[in-house]
Design an enzyme around this catalytic site. Structure first.
Site: not given
Length: 401
Positions: A216, A254, A283, A303, A343
């Protein structure tokens, strides 16, 4: 070490010590010489001495006979017992790195295997520490860990956020509670001059994603004066940081109402209400709606949570990453910036980049990779343990072909 000789021995089969000698910390159940040291003789979390086939000690660890990873090495050699003293030492070593890296006490203090404490995570929020134990061994050692944390850091509170699904693999219950001290005020993390209120008991993971902090930080050159979309925003980390860096307009998306409410509190907390809005939506659904409305953003940040949690999920997850990147590109302005991350440990960096390229070619777009992203330095990668290298991402320029 006087205490170590009292620990039960765990013998490895001939040749199975090579990976541990090379730096890894895990012992798999099929590597154990069960004739000399039957796993059934151990209870989950028992401390042991791990020995090679010749009886030479490799170090001290703990056992869970019910898990595929049946033992983990915590201290090499026999100089240290698994007690408060060892945790104090390892915490001080971990702390010295973080204090060198960060001006303020907001970071991941202990990153499991990389800090020599497999099964333990500690995040620091000023004088509040949030911990996770994901193995029976660390769960059994919680009191010693707590004592060490109190001695080294003198926190106002230590919260155990032990509700991760991975605990089921060790047959551990899920819970979240305060293990030491008290929470007398909302827990706040400060990043890049922006404050975020975090729910360290009811929120995701430990309440904040420190692993993206350095990434970020790298946004400033791309977002000033731009319209930014932050997808899978959680608490607004990317979006609010972008606004603080000079973005003209930011939309945070979100699917969780809890998260959206938190984003709105954080918007108000930082006085960014004139430039940042929060939207509750899935999303994929929101990206589709924005495309149909012919909305365009100069910067799109993707993300998402892990789409590939297990190796067998790879094919399906790869499709999801490609689809998400394609939909993100469809609402990018001409010559836009796409920030895309994964991730998922089981989604290799090359596969993520391939999903970006496939999405671009399907839309007849040209992608230039400007920067490659990885987890921050408070999540150090252990070169002998590939599993510690999990976060990957790219900052891309997307152009018409």
């Amino acid at each position: 070490m006087s205490d170590a000789v009292e620990y039960s021995p765990l013998y490895l089969k001939r040749g199975e010590e090579a990976r541990l000698r090379a730096g890894h910390l895990w012992v798999f159940s099929n590597e154990v010489d069960v004739k000399r040291s039957p796993l059934t003789a151990f209870a989950p979390g028992d401390i042991c001495i791990i020995l090679d086939h010749a009886g030479k000690p490799l170090g001290v660890g703990y056992v869970n006979p019910n898990s595929l990873i049946c033992a983990r090495l915590v201290a090499r050699g026999l100089d240290h017992a698994l007690d408060r003293s060892l945790f104090v030492h390892k915490l001080n070593v971990a702390l010295s790195l973080r204090q060198r890296l960060y001006a303020e006490p907001f970071y991941r203090l202990v990153f499991g295997e990389s800090d020599g404490l497999p099964g333990l995570t500690l995040d620091r929020f000023g004088d509040v520490i949030v911990g996770q134990t994901t193995t029976a061994g660390m769960e059994r050692l919680k009191d010693e860990i707590t004592e060490a944390v109190v001695k080294v850091l003198k926190p106002s509170a230590l919260v155990w956020k032990n509700d991760a699904g991975i605990r089921s693999m060790e047959q551990l219950p899920e819970y979240a509670d305060i293990g030491y001290g008290s929470l007398d005020a909302p827990v706040v993390v400060r990043e890049g001059g922006v404050e975020f209120e975090c729910d360290v008991i009811g929120g995701q993971k430990t309440g904040w994603f420190y692993d993206q902090q350095a990434n970020r930080d790298r946004m400033a050159r791309y977002v000033a004066g731009k319209r930014v979309l932050d997808v899978c925003s959680y608490l607004g980390g990317w979006g609010l940081r972008a606004a603080a860096m000079g973005a003209s307009e930011v939309v945070c998306v979100d699917v969780s109402q809890h998260a959206v409410d938190a984003i709105r509190r954080n918007i108000e907390r930082n006085g960014l209400g004139d430039r940042v809005t929060a939207v509750k939506a899935d999303a994929f659904d929101e990206l589709k709606r924005l495309r149909e409305q012919r909305e365009r953003f100069d910067v799109v940040v993707l993300d998402p949570p892990a789409f590939v949690k297990r190796k067998k999920d790879f094919s399906e997850g790869r499709i999801a990453y490609r689809r998400l990147n394609e939909m993100g590109m469809q609402i990018l302005a001409r010559d836009g910036i796409l920030v895309t991350c994964s991730c998922s440990y089981h989604m290799p960096r090359a596969a993520l980049l391939d999903s970006v390229q496939q999405a671009a070619r399907h839309l007849d777009r040209h992608v230039q990779v400007l920067e490659q992203l990885q987890q921050g330095a408070d999540h150090p990668v252990h070169p002998g343990i590939a599993e510690t290298d999990y976060l990957k991402g790219f900052i891309c320029r997307v152009l018409p072909a």
